[in-house]
Design an enzyme around this catalytic site. Sequence first.
Site, PDB file in Angstrom:
ATOM      1  N   LYS A  60       0.824  -1.207   0.000  1.00  9.60           N
ATOM      2  CA  LYS A  60       0.000   0.000   0.000  1.00  9.60           C
ATOM      3  C   LYS A  60       0.859   1.259   0.000  1.00  9.60           C
ATOM      4  CE  LYS A  60      -4.258  -1.991   1.731  1.00  9.60           C
ATOM      5  NZ  LYS A  60      -5.288  -2.055   2.740  1.00  9.60           N
ATOM      6  N   LYS A 114      -4.077  -9.576  -5.890  1.00 10.60           N
ATOM      7  CA  LYS A 114      -5.358  -9.952  -5.277  1.00 10.60           C
ATOM      8  C   LYS A 114      -6.421  -8.918  -5.621  1.00 10.60           C
ATOM      9  CE  LYS A 114      -5.560  -7.593  -0.905  1.00 10.60           C
ATOM     10  NZ  LYS A 114      -6.382  -7.501   0.255  1.00 10.60           N
ATOM     11  N   LYS A 172     -10.341  -3.715  -2.684  1.00 16.00           N
ATOM     12  CA  LYS A 172     -11.259  -2.566  -2.692  1.00 16.00           C
ATOM     13  C   LYS A 172     -10.562  -1.291  -3.122  1.00 16.00           C
ATOM     14  CE  LYS A 172     -13.368  -3.664   1.666  1.00 16.00           C
ATOM     15  NZ  LYS A 172     -12.162  -3.525   2.490  1.00 16.00           N
TER      16      LYS A 172
HETATM   17  N1  AQP Z   1      -8.820 -10.895  -2.797  1.00 16.48           N
HETATM   18  C1  AQP Z   1      -9.185 -11.435  -1.651  1.00 16.48           C
HETATM   19  N2  AQP Z   1      -9.372 -12.772  -1.559  1.00 16.48           N
HETATM   20  C2  AQP Z   1      -9.775 -13.349  -0.382  1.00 16.48           C
HETATM   21  N3  AQP Z   1     -10.028 -12.639   0.748  1.00 16.48           N
HETATM   22  C3  AQP Z   1      -9.858 -11.304   0.690  1.00 16.48           C
HETATM   23  N4  AQP Z   1     -10.025 -10.329   1.607  1.00 16.48           N
HETATM   24  C4  AQP Z   1      -9.729  -9.134   1.035  1.00 16.48           C
HETATM   25  N5  AQP Z   1      -9.368  -9.301  -0.233  1.00 16.48           N
HETATM   26  C5  AQP Z   1      -9.431 -10.641  -0.495  1.00 16.48           C
HETATM   27  C6  AQP Z   1     -10.495 -10.535   2.985  1.00 16.48           C
HETATM   28  O1  AQP Z   1     -11.587  -9.675   3.221  1.00 16.48           O
HETATM   29  C7  AQP Z   1     -11.592  -9.301   4.600  1.00 16.48           C
HETATM   30  C8  AQP Z   1     -11.810  -7.828   4.745  1.00 16.48           C
HETATM   31  O2  AQP Z   1     -10.751  -7.114   4.166  1.00 16.48           O
HETATM   32  P1  AQP Z   1     -10.384  -5.667   4.691  1.00 16.48           P
HETATM   33  O3  AQP Z   1     -11.487  -4.754   4.480  1.00 16.48           O
HETATM   34  O4  AQP Z   1      -9.920  -5.727   6.090  1.00 16.48           O
HETATM   35  O5  AQP Z   1      -9.174  -5.192   3.831  1.00 16.48           O
HETATM   36  P2  AQP Z   1      -8.100  -5.925   3.010  1.00 16.48           P
HETATM   37  O6  AQP Z   1      -7.736  -7.246   3.559  1.00 16.48           O
HETATM   38  O7  AQP Z   1      -6.954  -5.015   2.849  1.00 16.48           O
HETATM   39  O8  AQP Z   1      -8.937  -6.139   1.700  1.00 16.48           O
HETATM   40  P3  AQP Z   1      -9.224  -5.224   0.474  1.00 16.48           P
HETATM   41  O9  AQP Z   1     -10.530  -5.572  -0.081  1.00 16.48           O
HETATM   42  O10 AQP Z   1      -8.055  -5.303  -0.433  1.00 16.48           O
HETATM   43  O11 AQP Z   1      -9.384  -3.768   1.046  1.00 16.48           O
HETATM   44  P4  AQP Z   1      -8.461  -2.518   0.958  1.00 16.48           P
HETATM   45  O12 AQP Z   1      -8.115  -2.360  -0.473  1.00 16.48           O
HETATM   46  O13 AQP Z   1      -9.319  -1.421   1.504  1.00 16.48           O
HETATM   47  O14 AQP Z   1      -7.294  -2.791   1.817  1.00 16.48           O
HETATM   48  C9  AQP Z   1     -10.272  -9.776   5.198  1.00 16.48           C
HETATM   49  O15 AQP Z   1     -10.486 -10.922   5.977  1.00 16.48           O
HETATM   50  C10 AQP Z   1      -9.441 -10.110   3.991  1.00 16.48           C
HETATM   51  O16 AQP Z   1      -8.538 -11.160   4.247  1.00 16.48           O
END
Ligand code: AQP
Length: 339
Positions: free
Chosen positions: A126, A208, A211
Site C-alpha cells: 500500500k 489480489k 477494494k
Molecule cells: N482478494 C481477496 N481474496 C480473499 N479474501 C480477501 N479479503 C480481502 N481481499 C481478499 C479478505 O476480506 C476481509 C476484509 O478485508 P479488509 O477490508 O480488512 O481489507 P483488506 O484485507 O486489505 O482487503 P481489500 O478488499 O483489499 O481492502 P483494501 O483495499 O481497503 O485494503 C479480510 O479478511 C481479507 O482477508
Amino acid sequence: MAAAPPSTLATDPTTPPRVFSGIQPSGALHLGNYLGALRNWVALQDDADAVYCVVDLHALTLPKEPGEVARGTLDIARILLAIGLDPANVILFAQSHVHQHAELGWLMQTVASYGELSRMTQFKDKSNRSQNFISASLFTYPALQAADILLYDTDVVPVGDDQRQHIELARDVALRFNSRYGETFVVPEHRIPAAGARVMDLQHPENKMSKSVDSPQGTVNLLDTPKEIEKKVKRAVTDNDGEVRFDVDTKPGVSNLLSILAAATDGDPEQLATQYSQYGPLKADVAAALIALVEPIQARLTELDDATVRQVLDDGAERARSIAGPVMERAKVAIGLLV
Ligand code: AQP
C-alpha cells in the site's frame, strides 16, 4: 476498579469459541471479501460467540474525504446484514464507537517492534501504491488490528489469506505481552478457508482483488448487476494455449477462474478443470455461479434502511463495550498503569 483476569485463558470446551473479525469501510465489497472472509463469518455465527466489526479507524490509514467513512460504515453494515448476519446471533458494531480499540491499540504499539511492522507486506504494497502521502497509521495499523482481536478474548479470526501475516503478528504481540506482564490475553488463531482464500483480480491475476485498487474490470463487486458480472468474467485474462488446467504459477488467470468456481460451488479446482476443454464454457459457468451467489444478497439489501442498520450498530456497540471494557482494564493493570 480493575476487572479480575479470567481464571484460565485456555478455551473452555463447554463454551462456544469466541470469533472476531473486521472489515474496512474503504470501498465496495467484492467477491474476494465475500469468499475469503464474509461467507465464513455467516457460517460461524450459529456455533460461535461471534463479534464482527466495521473497522472504520483502519479505513483512515488511506486519505478519505469528510463524510466518506460514515457513509461507508452504514453501507458495509447493511451488506453484512444482507449476506445473512443475524444481530440476534452476533455482535455487529463500528470500531470507533468502542473507544477501547484506540486505547489498547496504543498499548499494542508499545509491544510490537518496528522490525515486525516493517516486514508487513500490506504496508509495503500500500505504501508503494500511495503516490503522495503515506500516513504513519498505515505503518502502525497492524498493532491496532491486534488490539481489535485481543479486546474480545478471541479464539478464532476468520480472514482471507492476505491477513495471515497480521494475525500472526497479533499472536506474537499477545504472547510477548503475556510473557512480560503476566497472562492477560487469549492467543488467537486464524481461520482461512480452503477455497476462496485469495481471489485474484480478473484483469491482473498476479494481484489480489482489492477494494482500494482501481481495477473496475478486474473486480467483481457484490452489488454488480448480472450483466456487469457476465461482462467482467467474459473479459477475464486467461492465456493463449487454450488448455483448462489448474496451475497457479503457469496459468494464473485460468486457475483464478477455477478457484472462484470451486469456492462458489463448493467444488475442487483441479477436479473442475477436468470438466472443461475450452475457456468459453468455463467462463459462462463462473458467471452463472456468481450471479446465483449475489442475487439473494441484493434482494435482501432492498429490505434494509439506514435507520435499521444504525440501530443494529448502536446495540452492537453497547454489547461490545461490555466485553472490551473489562479486558482493557485487565491490560492496564497488567502493564502497570495507575488505575
Ligand atoms: N482478494 C481477496 N481474496 C480473499 N479474501 C480477501 N479479503 C480481502 N481481499 C481478499 C479478505 O476480506 C476481509 C476484509 O478485508 P479488509 O477490508 O480488512 O481489507 P483488506 O484485507 O486489505 O482487503 P481489500 O478488499 O483489499 O481492502 P483494501 O483495499 O481497503 O485494503 C479480510 O479478511 C481479507 O482477508
